[in-house]
Every structure is written in structure tokens, then in C-alpha cells.
Design a protein around this motif. Structure first.
Motif, PDB file in Angstrom:
ATOM      1  N   ALA A 178       3.041   0.856   9.500  1.00 56.15           N
ATOM      2  CA  ALA A 178       2.830   2.257   9.234  1.00 56.15           C
ATOM      3  C   ALA A 178       3.525   2.994  10.378  1.00 56.15           C
ATOM      4  O   ALA A 178       4.148   4.108  10.009  1.00 56.15           O
ATOM      5  CB  ALA A 178       1.376   2.326   9.210  1.00 56.15           C
ATOM      6  N   LEU A 179       3.576   2.509  11.763  1.00 58.27           N
ATOM      7  CA  LEU A 179       4.152   3.004  12.683  1.00 58.27           C
ATOM      8  C   LEU A 179       5.489   3.104  12.719  1.00 58.27           C
ATOM      9  O   LEU A 179       6.134   3.895  13.329  1.00 58.27           O
ATOM     10  CB  LEU A 179       3.176   2.670  14.090  1.00 58.27           C
ATOM     11  N   ALA A 180       6.085   1.946  12.346  1.00 58.18           N
ATOM     12  CA  ALA A 180       7.486   1.461  12.547  1.00 58.18           C
ATOM     13  C   ALA A 180       8.266   2.924  11.830  1.00 58.18           C
ATOM     14  O   ALA A 180       9.106   3.118  12.451  1.00 58.18           O
ATOM     15  CB  ALA A 180       7.879   0.344  11.939  1.00 58.18           C
ATOM     16  N   PRO A 181       8.307   3.029  10.608  1.00 56.90           N
ATOM     17  CA  PRO A 181       8.959   4.073   9.941  1.00 56.90           C
ATOM     18  C   PRO A 181       8.712   5.476  10.518  1.00 56.90           C
ATOM     19  O   PRO A 181       9.753   6.206  10.434  1.00 56.90           O
ATOM     20  CB  PRO A 181       8.403   4.155   8.615  1.00 56.90           C
ATOM     21  N   PRO A 255       8.818   7.991   5.421  1.00 58.25           N
ATOM     22  CA  PRO A 255       7.783   7.048   6.039  1.00 58.25           C
ATOM     23  C   PRO A 255       6.621   6.553   4.835  1.00 58.25           C
ATOM     24  O   PRO A 255       6.630   5.402   4.622  1.00 58.25           O
ATOM     25  CB  PRO A 255       7.127   7.557   7.406  1.00 58.25           C
ATOM     26  N   LEU A 256       6.183   7.594   4.075  1.00 62.45           N
ATOM     27  CA  LEU A 256       5.279   7.050   3.158  1.00 62.45           C
ATOM     28  C   LEU A 256       5.706   6.618   1.980  1.00 62.45           C
ATOM     29  O   LEU A 256       5.277   5.693   1.472  1.00 62.45           O
ATOM     30  CB  LEU A 256       4.447   8.322   3.036  1.00 62.45           C
ATOM     31  N   GLY A 257       6.952   6.964   1.463  1.00 62.21           N
ATOM     32  CA  GLY A 257       7.722   6.603   0.510  1.00 62.21           C
ATOM     33  C   GLY A 257       8.135   5.147   0.698  1.00 62.21           C
ATOM     34  O   GLY A 257       8.185   4.249  -0.254  1.00 62.21           O
ATOM     35  N   THR A 258       8.609   4.885   2.122  1.00 58.70           N
ATOM     36  CA  THR A 258       9.085   3.514   2.290  1.00 58.70           C
ATOM     37  C   THR A 258       7.947   2.577   2.331  1.00 58.70           C
ATOM     38  O   THR A 258       7.980   1.527   1.867  1.00 58.70           O
ATOM     39  CB  THR A 258       9.924   3.590   3.583  1.00 58.70           C
ATOM     40  N   THR A 259       6.852   3.034   2.893  1.00 58.16           N
ATOM     41  CA  THR A 259       5.663   1.849   3.061  1.00 58.16           C
ATOM     42  C   THR A 259       4.906   1.924   1.782  1.00 58.16           C
ATOM     43  O   THR A 259       4.096   0.851   1.452  1.00 58.16           O
ATOM     44  CB  THR A 259       4.714   2.430   4.186  1.00 58.16           C
ATOM     45  N   SER A 260       5.036   2.788   0.802  1.00 59.64           N
ATOM     46  CA  SER A 260       4.426   2.513  -0.630  1.00 59.64           C
ATOM     47  C   SER A 260       4.964   0.937  -1.057  1.00 59.64           C
ATOM     48  O   SER A 260       4.464   0.701  -1.948  1.00 59.64           O
ATOM     49  CB  SER A 260       4.873   3.622  -1.618  1.00 59.64           C
ATOM     50  N   GLY A 261       6.178   0.703  -0.897  1.00 55.65           N
ATOM     51  CA  GLY A 261       6.608  -0.570  -1.133  1.00 55.65           C
ATOM     52  C   GLY A 261       5.894  -1.824  -1.012  1.00 55.65           C
ATOM     53  O   GLY A 261       5.941  -2.562  -1.502  1.00 55.65           O
ATOM     54  N   SER A 262       4.695  -1.516  -0.050  1.00 59.07           N
ATOM     55  CA  SER A 262       3.866  -2.463   0.490  1.00 59.07           C
ATOM     56  C   SER A 262       2.835  -3.004  -0.928  1.00 59.07           C
ATOM     57  O   SER A 262       2.625  -3.902  -0.833  1.00 59.07           O
ATOM     58  CB  SER A 262       2.994  -2.169   1.590  1.00 59.07           C
ATOM     59  N   TYR A 263       2.590  -1.887  -1.673  1.00 59.06           N
ATOM     60  CA  TYR A 263       1.921  -2.356  -2.827  1.00 59.06           C
ATOM     61  C   TYR A 263       2.912  -3.109  -3.897  1.00 59.06           C
ATOM     62  O   TYR A 263       2.266  -4.151  -4.377  1.00 59.06           O
ATOM     63  CB  TYR A 263       1.787  -1.183  -3.725  1.00 59.06           C
ATOM     64  N   LEU A 264       4.050  -2.820  -3.876  1.00 55.73           N
ATOM     65  CA  LEU A 264       4.929  -3.649  -4.614  1.00 55.73           C
ATOM     66  C   LEU A 264       5.138  -5.113  -4.329  1.00 55.73           C
ATOM     67  O   LEU A 264       5.124  -6.009  -4.945  1.00 55.73           O
ATOM     68  CB  LEU A 264       6.140  -2.991  -5.086  1.00 55.73           C
ATOM     69  N   ARG A 265       5.360  -4.984  -2.888  1.00 56.25           N
ATOM     70  CA  ARG A 265       5.386  -6.442  -2.349  1.00 56.25           C
ATOM     71  C   ARG A 265       4.310  -7.350  -2.443  1.00 56.25           C
ATOM     72  O   ARG A 265       4.354  -8.428  -2.705  1.00 56.25           O
ATOM     73  CB  ARG A 265       5.179  -6.271  -0.799  1.00 56.25           C
ATOM     74  N   ALA A 266       2.872  -6.713  -2.626  1.00 56.28           N
ATOM     75  CA  ALA A 266       1.860  -7.654  -3.008  1.00 56.28           C
ATOM     76  C   ALA A 266       1.994  -8.189  -4.531  1.00 56.28           C
ATOM     77  O   ALA A 266       1.886  -8.990  -4.914  1.00 56.28           O
ATOM     78  CB  ALA A 266       0.624  -6.837  -2.740  1.00 56.28           C
ATOM     79  N   GLY A 267       2.159  -7.297  -5.328  1.00 55.99           N
ATOM     80  CA  GLY A 267       2.441  -7.674  -6.728  1.00 55.99           C
ATOM     81  C   GLY A 267       3.443  -8.573  -7.028  1.00 55.99           C
ATOM     82  O   GLY A 267       3.287  -9.547  -7.821  1.00 55.99           O
TER      83      GLY A 267
END
Length: 313
Positions: A178-181, A255-267
Motif C-alpha cells: 500500500a505504501l509503495a505506490p 495508487p488505489l487503482g494499482t493496488t486494486s489488482g491485489s483482488y484479482l491476484r488472489a482470484g
């Protein structure tokens, strides 16, 4: 006008950026499986050191081949050091260590939380780069619900029995992601390949001595070919290639749009487990993926006031 505003003033092809987000999620979704393959015979610090060093060499070669010169300012390299720590060295190590003690499915659930941290940081600090509105909050909630449905209640039930420190480690990795982007927005004037090469080089500088001191990898038994192949895939695909895509998306989706990929990553981790490892796939998995996609759309699609800055892909 700050660097992010300058970047966002340029039109972007939203469909292309969403496609890159999907690709990044697929790449990083596979990393949980690859880590699980390697961790029994390659300890976490050594695995991460090899991973980031190979990736750094590849990224530096690509940047040089493309005619890019690396920055010479000490302040830029200090910023690269922080980026390398937040985006690679620390979270890679925390996840690798965590997966030695908990299942990859549970790790995927816990590591799907960066958007929640991004929202919390933005609201508490008042320095969020994107407008935080009800639609984005709903999108984050949909994404979390989708992860829970996709992974399954049985996996979530393991939260109460798995090693608490391992769970905390994976959540710590999510905070880093979360902090990185947010930190990475300061590099928006640099080509993505230069930022990726600089940050990954700093990650390698951090991890090589750590692995040497803590694990003495030269004393370990030679790992099997399967583990070596897994680490090579982590380095080349899940790190080098992924970082170039990642730093581009920070500029275009924020940042928020990029980190939203974490949901897809789990899927994607569930889909890969189904297709490659023969794990079961149910209607609840499909319903969860739909929720995940709905959450990503809600988080990444821009407000109507900004639609004039985009053109259809």
C-alpha cells in the motif's frame, strides 16, 4: 502542478491500462504457487536475494539497451532505496517466510488488503492523490467480499488456527504494497524501466548481505530443479517484467487503482490452482471473481469529471 497531476493531464487508454492491470494480477497471482514450490528447499532470504538480483540485472540491461541513463543524484537513489524496500525486499521476504507456515490460499486472502491500507492512509493523512468517494469505498468492499467468496470460507476459517506471526507477516507485506505506490508517484517523470531498475538494484543491495549473514546459502544442499525453475520464474516474470508494468500503472491508474489488482491476484491464484494443480472450482469461485471484477471497475474507472481526459481504447 505536481508530477502526478502532469502525468494525469495526458489522455490514457483506459482499456489498455485495465488490460495491463489484469496481466499484472495474473503474473503476481502465480507467485504464491511458485513461492510454495521453492520454499521447502530455498529459505526466504536466499530466495528473495536471488529473485531481486536476477531481476535487477535484467532491468539494468534492458534500460541500457533502450538508451536510458540511470540518475546520478543521491536523493533519487535514496528514494529508490525506500522504493526497493517497500515494493520488493521487505514484502517478498515477509510473504516467503509466511508461506512456510500458512497455506498459499490464506496468504492470498491476507495479501489482498493493500487497497484497504491505501484508503486508510489517504483518509488519515489527507494526502491521498486520488479522490476517495463512496464509489471507491464500495469497490474496496466488493473486492474483499469477492476474495472471501473466491478463496472459500474453509480457507478463511484457518485464520484462527494458522501461525499468528505468519499471518502478521503477510499483512505487513500488504501494508508495504500500500505504501509503495504512494511513494512511487515521485518517480512519474522517469521512464518506468529506469524506476524499476533503480528500485530493484537497491532491493538487491539490501537482500544479498541479509541472505549471506542470516542463512549462509553456500552451506545449503543444492535445491531440486523444480525449485530453481520456480525462483527463475519469480525473478524474470513475477519481478522484472511485473515491475515495468507496475510503475507504468502507478502513473496511469494511481495508487488505489494499482493496488486494486491485489483482488484479482488472489482470484487468479485460485484459477491457477484449479487448472495447474487440479484443485476444485465451484460456482462460489465464479461468483467471487464477478465481485472482484466489479470492485476493480468501481475503484479504477474515473469520475465523470475526468472522463474528458481519456479516450476509448
Amino acid at each position: 502542478m505536481n508530477m502526478h497531476a502532469q502525468a494525469m493531464s495526458k489522455p490514457i487508454r483506459l482499456t489498455r491500462e485495465i488490460g495491463l492491470l489484469l496481466l499484472l494480477a495474473l503474473i503476481w497471482g502465480s507467485s504464491f504457487t511458485l513461492i510454495k514450490v521453492a520454499i521447502p528447499t530455498i529459505p526466504p532470504f536466499t530466495m528473495v536475494a536471488v529473485r531481486v538480483t536476477i531481476a535487477a540485472v535484467l532491468l539494468l540491461l534492458i534500460a541500457t539497451a533502450q538508451g536510458h541513463a540511470l540518475p546520478r543524484q543521491g536523493s533519487v537513489w535514496a528514494a529508490f532505496l525506500v522504493q526497493g524496500l517497500l515494493q520488493s525486499a521487505l514484502p517478498f521476504t515477509l510473504i516467503s517466510w509466511g508461506e512456510a507456515h500458512i497455506t498459499s490460499g490464506l496468504a492470498g486472502v491476507l495479501n489482498a488488503t493493500p487497497p484497504m491500507f491505501v484508503l486508510a492512509i489517504a483518509m488519515m493523512s489527507g494526502r491521498g492523490r486520488q479522490a476517495i468517494d463512496g464509489r471507491k469505498i464500495v469497490g474496496v468492499a466488493l473486492g474483499l467480499a469477492g476474495v472471501a467468496v473466491t478463496i472459500g470460507i474453509d480457507t478463511l476459517a484457518g485464520i484462527g488456527t494458522a501461525a499468528p506471526l505468519a499471518q502478521a507477516a503477510v499483512l505487513g507485506a500488504s501494508l508495504c504494497y500500500a505504501l509503495a505506490p504512494i511513494w512511487g508517484q515521485r518517480f512519474s517523470k522517469l521512464p518506468a524501466i529506469v524506476t524499476a531498475a533503480g528500485a530493484m538494484s537497491c532491493a538487491a543491495i539490501l537482500m544479498l548481505p541479509a541472505a549471506a549473514i542470516l542463512e549462509q546459502p553456500w552451506t545449503l544442499a543444492p535445491p531440486p530443479a523444480q525449485a530453481i525453475a520456480a525462483v527463475m520464474a519469480l525473478a524474470i516474470v513475477c519481478t522484472a517484467l511485473a515491475m515495468v508494468i507496475y510503475f507504468r500503472l502507478i502513473r496511469t491508474l494511481g495508487p488505489l487503482g494499482t493496488t486494486s489488482g491485489s483482488y484479482l491476484r488472489a482470484g487468479f491464484a485460485v484459477v491457477l490452482g484449479t487448472t495447474l494443480l487440479g484443485e476444485s472450482f465451484s460456482w462460489s469461485n465464479l461468483a467471487g471473481m464477478v465481485l472482484i471484477l466489479a470492485g476493480v471497475v468501481a475503484v479504477t474507472v474515473r469520475l465523470p469529471a475526468r472522463q474528458d481526459q481519456m479516450r476509448p481504447g
